[in-house]
Design a protein around this motif. Structure first.
Motif, PDB file in Angstrom:
ATOM      1  N   PRO A  74      -2.489  29.494 -24.420  1.00 11.73           N
ATOM      2  CA  PRO A  74      -3.644  30.377 -24.255  1.00 11.73           C
ATOM      3  C   PRO A  74      -3.640  31.123 -22.922  1.00 11.73           C
ATOM      4  CG  PRO A  74      -4.348  28.262 -25.139  1.00 11.73           C
ATOM      5  CD  PRO A  74      -2.890  28.127 -24.794  1.00 11.73           C
ATOM      6  N   LYS A  75      -3.018  30.527 -21.919  1.00 10.79           N
ATOM      7  CA  LYS A  75      -3.025  31.203 -20.601  1.00 10.79           C
ATOM      8  C   LYS A  75      -2.172  32.469 -20.607  1.00 10.79           C
ATOM      9  CE  LYS A  75      -3.460  27.149 -17.626  1.00 10.79           C
ATOM     10  NZ  LYS A  75      -2.704  26.171 -18.392  1.00 10.79           N
ATOM     11  N   SER A  76      -1.200  32.519 -21.523  1.00 14.05           N
ATOM     12  CA  SER A  76      -0.331  33.703 -21.495  1.00 14.05           C
ATOM     13  C   SER A  76      -0.685  34.719 -22.589  1.00 14.05           C
ATOM     14  CB  SER A  76       1.134  33.268 -21.636  1.00 14.05           C
ATOM     15  OG  SER A  76       1.275  32.565 -22.853  1.00 14.05           O
ATOM     16  N   LEU A  77      -1.788  34.472 -23.286  1.00  6.94           N
ATOM     17  CA  LEU A  77      -2.170  35.426 -24.340  1.00  6.94           C
ATOM     18  C   LEU A  77      -2.980  36.580 -23.762  1.00  6.94           C
ATOM     19  CD1 LEU A  77      -3.239  32.973 -27.202  1.00  6.94           C
ATOM     20  CD2 LEU A  77      -1.218  34.450 -27.142  1.00  6.94           C
ATOM     21  N   SER A  78      -2.882  37.713 -24.432  1.00  8.76           N
ATOM     22  CA  SER A  78      -3.719  38.836 -23.982  1.00  8.76           C
ATOM     23  C   SER A  78      -4.941  38.941 -24.884  1.00  8.76           C
ATOM     24  CB  SER A  78      -2.923  40.138 -23.987  1.00  8.76           C
ATOM     25  OG  SER A  78      -2.434  40.366 -25.280  1.00  8.76           O
ATOM     26  N   GLY A  79      -5.953  39.606 -24.383  1.00  5.60           N
ATOM     27  CA  GLY A  79      -7.192  39.766 -25.153  1.00  5.60           C
ATOM     28  C   GLY A  79      -8.131  40.697 -24.421  1.00  5.60           C
ATOM     29  N   ARG A  80      -9.385  40.645 -24.810  1.00  2.00           N
ATOM     30  CA  ARG A  80     -10.336  41.597 -24.238  1.00  2.00           C
ATOM     31  C   ARG A  80     -11.738  41.018 -24.349  1.00  2.00           C
ATOM     32  NH1 ARG A  80     -13.120  45.947 -25.470  1.00  2.00           N
ATOM     33  NH2 ARG A  80     -13.023  47.581 -23.881  1.00  2.00           N
ATOM     34  N   THR A 119     -17.050  38.987 -17.231  1.00  6.34           N
ATOM     35  CA  THR A 119     -16.229  40.027 -17.878  1.00  6.34           C
ATOM     36  C   THR A 119     -14.747  39.624 -17.965  1.00  6.34           C
ATOM     37  OG1 THR A 119     -15.975  41.091 -15.740  1.00  6.34           O
ATOM     38  CG2 THR A 119     -17.682  41.982 -17.183  1.00  6.34           C
ATOM     39  N   SER A 120     -14.396  38.496 -17.356  1.00  4.43           N
ATOM     40  CA  SER A 120     -12.977  38.131 -17.351  1.00  4.43           C
ATOM     41  C   SER A 120     -12.536  37.686 -18.752  1.00  4.43           C
ATOM     42  CB  SER A 120     -12.726  37.003 -16.343  1.00  4.43           C
ATOM     43  OG  SER A 120     -13.312  35.809 -16.823  1.00  4.43           O
ATOM     44  N   VAL A 121     -11.215  37.630 -18.946  1.00  2.00           N
ATOM     45  CA  VAL A 121     -10.656  37.129 -20.214  1.00  2.00           C
ATOM     46  C   VAL A 121     -10.253  35.670 -19.970  1.00  2.00           C
ATOM     47  CG1 VAL A 121      -8.783  37.422 -21.872  1.00  2.00           C
ATOM     48  CG2 VAL A 121      -9.886  39.425 -20.898  1.00  2.00           C
ATOM     49  N   ARG A 122     -10.827  34.750 -20.777  1.00  2.12           N
ATOM     50  CA  ARG A 122     -10.687  33.325 -20.459  1.00  2.12           C
ATOM     51  C   ARG A 122      -9.742  32.620 -21.443  1.00  2.12           C
ATOM     52  NH1 ARG A 122     -17.141  33.046 -19.520  1.00  2.12           N
ATOM     53  NH2 ARG A 122     -17.194  32.515 -21.720  1.00  2.12           N
ATOM     54  N   PRO A 123      -8.780  31.842 -20.909  1.00  2.00           N
ATOM     55  CA  PRO A 123      -7.879  31.082 -21.788  1.00  2.00           C
ATOM     56  C   PRO A 123      -8.656  30.161 -22.744  1.00  2.00           C
ATOM     57  CG  PRO A 123      -7.056  31.043 -19.538  1.00  2.00           C
ATOM     58  CD  PRO A 123      -8.398  31.703 -19.476  1.00  2.00           C
ATOM     59  N   ALA A 124      -9.745  29.588 -22.266  1.00  2.00           N
ATOM     60  CA  ALA A 124     -10.516  28.673 -23.125  1.00  2.00           C
ATOM     61  C   ALA A 124     -11.047  29.420 -24.354  1.00  2.00           C
ATOM     62  CB  ALA A 124     -11.673  28.078 -22.335  1.00  2.00           C
ATOM     63  N   ASP A 125     -11.379  30.684 -24.170  1.00  2.26           N
ATOM     64  CA  ASP A 125     -11.880  31.468 -25.303  1.00  2.26           C
ATOM     65  C   ASP A 125     -10.744  31.838 -26.257  1.00  2.26           C
ATOM     66  OD1 ASP A 125     -14.074  31.220 -23.725  1.00  2.26           O
ATOM     67  OD2 ASP A 125     -14.799  33.258 -24.079  1.00  2.26           O
ATOM     68  N   HIS A 126      -9.541  32.044 -25.698  1.00  2.94           N
ATOM     69  CA  HIS A 126      -8.387  32.266 -26.584  1.00  2.94           C
ATOM     70  C   HIS A 126      -8.192  31.033 -27.462  1.00  2.94           C
ATOM     71  CE1 HIS A 126      -7.285  36.037 -24.968  1.00  2.94           C
ATOM     72  NE2 HIS A 126      -6.694  35.625 -23.866  1.00  2.94           N
ATOM     73  N   LYS A 127      -8.296  29.877 -26.820  1.00  2.07           N
ATOM     74  CA  LYS A 127      -8.106  28.617 -27.567  1.00  2.07           C
ATOM     75  C   LYS A 127      -9.175  28.516 -28.669  1.00  2.07           C
ATOM     76  CE  LYS A 127      -7.121  23.837 -27.467  1.00  2.07           C
ATOM     77  NZ  LYS A 127      -7.689  23.657 -28.778  1.00  2.07           N
ATOM     78  N   ARG A 133     -21.854  38.140 -25.092  1.00  2.25           N
ATOM     79  CA  ARG A 133     -20.457  38.260 -24.682  1.00  2.25           C
ATOM     80  C   ARG A 133     -19.542  37.858 -25.831  1.00  2.25           C
ATOM     81  NH1 ARG A 133     -16.341  35.256 -23.144  1.00  2.25           N
ATOM     82  NH2 ARG A 133     -14.969  35.931 -21.465  1.00  2.25           N
ATOM     83  N   GLY A 134     -18.418  38.563 -25.961  1.00  2.00           N
ATOM     84  CA  GLY A 134     -17.441  38.209 -26.994  1.00  2.00           C
ATOM     85  C   GLY A 134     -16.039  38.472 -26.485  1.00  2.00           C
ATOM     86  N   GLN A 135     -15.105  37.643 -26.910  1.00  3.54           N
ATOM     87  CA  GLN A 135     -13.710  37.850 -26.502  1.00  3.54           C
ATOM     88  C   GLN A 135     -12.814  37.833 -27.737  1.00  3.54           C
ATOM     89  OE1 GLN A 135     -12.334  35.487 -23.122  1.00  3.54           O
ATOM     90  NE2 GLN A 135     -10.341  35.257 -24.153  1.00  3.54           N
ATOM     91  N   ILE A 136     -11.880  38.762 -27.770  1.00  7.03           N
ATOM     92  CA  ILE A 136     -10.877  38.740 -28.841  1.00  7.03           C
ATOM     93  C   ILE A 136      -9.543  38.277 -28.247  1.00  7.03           C
ATOM     94  CG2 ILE A 136     -11.872  40.475 -30.395  1.00  7.03           C
ATOM     95  CD1 ILE A 136      -9.042  41.748 -28.604  1.00  7.03           C
ATOM     96  N   THR A 137      -8.661  37.842 -29.131  1.00  7.01           N
ATOM     97  CA  THR A 137      -7.342  37.363 -28.718  1.00  7.01           C
ATOM     98  C   THR A 137      -6.304  38.123 -29.525  1.00  7.01           C
ATOM     99  OG1 THR A 137      -8.257  35.171 -28.336  1.00  7.01           O
ATOM    100  CG2 THR A 137      -5.861  35.290 -28.642  1.00  7.01           C
TER     101      THR A 137
END
Ligand SMILES: Cc1cc2nc3c(=O)[nH]c(=O)nc-3n(C[C@H](O)[C@H](O)[C@H](O)COP(=O)(O)OP(=O)(O)OC[C@H]3O[C@@H](n4cnc5c(N)ncnc54)[C@H](O)[C@@H]3O)c2cc1C
Ligand SMILES: C[S@@+](CC[C@H](N)C(=O)[O-])C[C@H]1O[C@@H](n2cnc3c(N)ncnc32)[C@H](O)[C@@H]1O
Length: 658
Positions: free
Chosen positions: A547-553, A515-523, A469-473
């Motif tokens: 981080p809660k208001s950032l978008s990502g994937r 599959t969700s986008v997580r604020p912790a991962d944005h951080k 799994r990977g998340q971008i911000t």
């Protein structure tokens, strides 16, 4: 075997502006007229204009040359092909060069031939230069392919997977270049020749006659060009005993059935579809999502991150070749889907620093990277750097959905979305494909390119593919951050602003299907970038961002145990294990020619964190498997990428129970 030096050509120029090799003290072509010499010696004495005219409507012809030099022979062959061959026919030109001209020298040399200018310009734009290994290029809207191998000719030809119809035996005069004209060269030519292969050469030297004749070629003398009294031509009289087509090279599909189904419309599937479509195949590509590029290939910016090694490992070779391949491909893509304005790799620990220093010092990668001090980097980019880095002057980023859609935009490709494949079964040479939505598909050739979900399909479930799994911000740019022109990579990455946003990446989570986008991962992404680019983090006001208001994937990379992708034919695993059980006793046992292939079934997956640089090349590799055409990588690399390598390795280790 030859031990000649591989490196850029050193030239001098005579009073007529013709290039002369300083190393060999010899001319690249006849002083009277190189153009006429090429046409006379190589084209006419291989009967090329006639053979091109006689090709089938969708015919295919392969030429191989020793010594690419200025590319004059290539350009003349291409010109003759385009003038004489049917419109749908294609030419493959293979050439080997151990001392490539610099781009500047190439440009200068080719100004000698104004009538070839439009073709020469195409060559100059696509010229790989002095980068070791295989390079695949397309010309004349795909009708002509060039495989240029930067290496010693004897070594390069022996690693080639090809069937050659005509040989251009060029190279400096045997008296000036005896290392090249060795018996191995002629033996390898015979091994790589198709039935009725011909050759032509400007020389009648004894060493050449002896070698050719010993290898099974006829010797026919003809009048030489210009002041040369004689030249030599001939054909292969008796096929080489060593000619062993690799199991995957046997053409199984008749030209009437040039149709394929590709499962998965990410970069791997799109590259596969495009490579086949460019070869005249009709391709249907399906995906479980409504739109293409909705899986891992759906991020706004993917970095062209070439993580090289000073050790010449298969992975480093693939990365180098794939990197150059994608960069060259992007030059033909719409400008708005990529930026190749430069990329800097920053070391984030002592080991990385040493790796960078070694890469910079070894000299092998001088054509693509250079060491950059923190002061110089700061001065050039306007962004402050604290560490020295490695600068890749034509690195950058690409918008993966843009790339996928551009690749799929071809009249021979049709896309159908919202079709999730759940089963594949073979009925009389035709693969019947069942989807959960109920629409049936069928095709003699199927390529599974659905990333880690290939493990859910029965025929490929034994291939060890893992999801990571990977998340971008995405963060909004600021006037100061807009100055960032380069992509920055360390443990993570940040791309220059695109449409007012920077992409930061990416997290790594094993065994995490969320599959969700997580604020912790944005951080986590913000923290990673802050650690290697603190001034940039400041310029982007990371500390003000919530981080809660950032978008990502979120997406899922697909990796394999050896980090190389799996590209090639899919085997019937139980039969493979039975028939190859001998590997447990003798790891070097010859693999039988008829490997238990699930005829018509291929896989292209496992591109891990570097799909931007391995996927476009993978399409060419799969197409060469399917059509039996010259592979764009060495035979060894084809084996390294073979989907059944893991089963074979388990057998060798005596672990044949799954
Ligand atoms: C967060 C993140 C950041 C990344 N950053 C970079 C980067 O900066 N640079 C880089 O080079 N690489 C990067 N990568 C890796 C890169 O994105 C992948 O290597 C590449 O996109 C893989 O392409 P693919 O076509 O193999 O897979 P995908 O793009 O995942 O395509 C597979 C497709 O198959 C479809 N599918 C699956 N199962 C089925 C089925 N049963 N039936 C029909 N369709 C099916 C899916 O819907 C999907 O569209 C990143 C990956 C992630 C996740
Ligand atoms: C006469 S020039 C070829 C001219 C070329 N065919 C053209 O169209 O311009 C010979 C070329 O062979 C290359 N060469 C010589 N020995 C070689 C070797 N052992 N392996 C690969 N290339 C070699 C030289 O560097 C040189 O570019």
């Amino acid at each position: 075997m030859s031990t000649t030096h591989i490196g850029p050509a050193v030239l001098s120029w005579d009073e007529n502006g013709q290039p002369i090799s300083t190393e060999f003290d010899d001319v690249y072509f006849s002083k009277s007229s190189g153009l006429d010499e090429t046409r006379y010696v190589f084209l006419q004495h291989n009967d090329l204009p006639e053979r091109f005219t006689q090709l089938n409507a969708c015919g295919f012809f392969t030429i191989a040359e020793t010594g690419f030099g200025t590319g004059l022979n290539f350009l003349c062959a291409m010109q003759s092909f385009l003038e004489n061959a049917p419109d749908q026919a294609r030419l493959h030109f293979i050439s080997v060069e151990k001392s490539p001209l610099t781009r500047r020298d190439l440009e200068q040399a080719l100004t000698l031939w104004p009538e070839l200018k439009h073709l020469a310009d195409e060559l100059i734009n696509n010229y790989p230069g002095n980068i070791p290994g295989f390079h695949r290029r397309h010309f004349a809207r795909g009708r002509v392919q060039l495989t240029l191998i930067v290496d010693d000719v004897v070594i390069a030809l022996s690693t080639l997977d090809a069937r050659v119809n005509a040989w251009f035996l060029d190279g400096f005069a045997p008296s000036k270049n005896p290392q090249m004209w060795q018996p191995e060269l002629f033996q390898t030519m015979a091994e790589k020749s198709a039935a009725n292969a011909t050759y032509a050469t400007f020389t009648v030297a004894r060493i050449v006659r002896g070698g050719l004749s010993e290898a099974g070629f006829t010797l026919e003398r003809a009048s030489g060009f210009g002041r040369k009294r004689e030249m030599l031509k001939g054909h292969l009289e008796k096929a080489s005993q060593n000619q062993q087509p690799a199991p995957w090279l046997k053409k199984q599909i008749s030209p009437k059935q040039q149709t394929a189904l590709v499962i998965g419309a990410g970069i791997a599937g799109a590259s596969t579809a495009r490579a086949l479509a460019d070869r005249g195949w009709q391709v249907t590509i399906i995906d479980s999502h409504k739109e293409p590029a909705s899986g891992a290939s759906g991020n706004p910016q993917g970095i062209l991150y070439a993580r090289l090694s000073v050790h010449d490992t298969p992975l480093s070779q693939l990365v180098l070749q794939g990197y150059r391949h994608t960069i060259n491909l992007l030059k033909h893509a719409p400008k708005e889907i990529y930026s190749l304005s430069g990329l800097i790799q920053l070391p984030d620990n002592e080991k990385e620093l040493q790796r960078h220093q070694a890469l910079n010092a070894c000299g092998r990668f001088d054509a693509i990277l250079e060491g950059l001090s923190s002061e110089k980097a700061s001065r050039l980019s306007g962004i402050e750097y604290r560490t020295d880095g490695l600068f890749f002057h034509d690195g950058g980023w690409v918008n993966p959905p843009g790339l996928v859609n551009w690749l799929l935009d071809h009249p021979n490709i049709s896309f159908t979305g919202e079709q999730t494949v759940c089963a594949l079964a073979k009925e009389q040479d035709i693969w019947k494909v069942v989807t959960t939505e109920g629409q049936p598909f069928q095709s003699p050739v199927v390529v599974i390119a659905c990333g880690h979900l290939a493990a859910k399909l029965t025929p490929t479930s034994h291939i060890p593919l893992k999801a990571i799994r990977g998340q971008i911000t995405e963060v909004p740019s600021t006037p100061e951050s807009e100055r960032l022109n380069w992509s920055l990579c360390a443990e993570g990455y940040i791309a220059p602003a695109h449409n007012g946003r920077h992409t930061l990446g990416a997290t790594f989570n094993f065994n995490d299907p969320d599959t969700s986008v997580r604020p912790a991962d944005h951080k986590a992404n913000l923290d990673t970038v802050s650690s290697f680019a603190p001034e940039l983090a400041q310029a982007l006001e990371f500390n003000q961002l919530d981080p809660k208001s950032l978008s990502g994937r979120t997406g899922f990379r697909c990796t394999t145990p050896d980090y190389l992708p799996v590209i090639g034919p899919v085997m019937d695993e139980p039969v493979f294990k039975r028939e190859f059980a001998i590997l447990a006793k003798n790891a070097k046992a010859k693999i039988p020619e008829a490997a238990p292939w699930l005829k018509g079934l291929y896989i292209n997956a496992g591109h891990g964190s570097r799909g931007m640089i391995t996927c476009p090349l993978s399409g060419e590799i799969i197409a060469s498997h399917i059509t039996g055409e010259t592979a764009p990588v060495s035979k060894k690399m084809m084996t390294e990428l073979h989907p059944e390598r893991f089963t074979a390795r388990r057998l060798i280790k005596g672990k044949n129970k799954t």
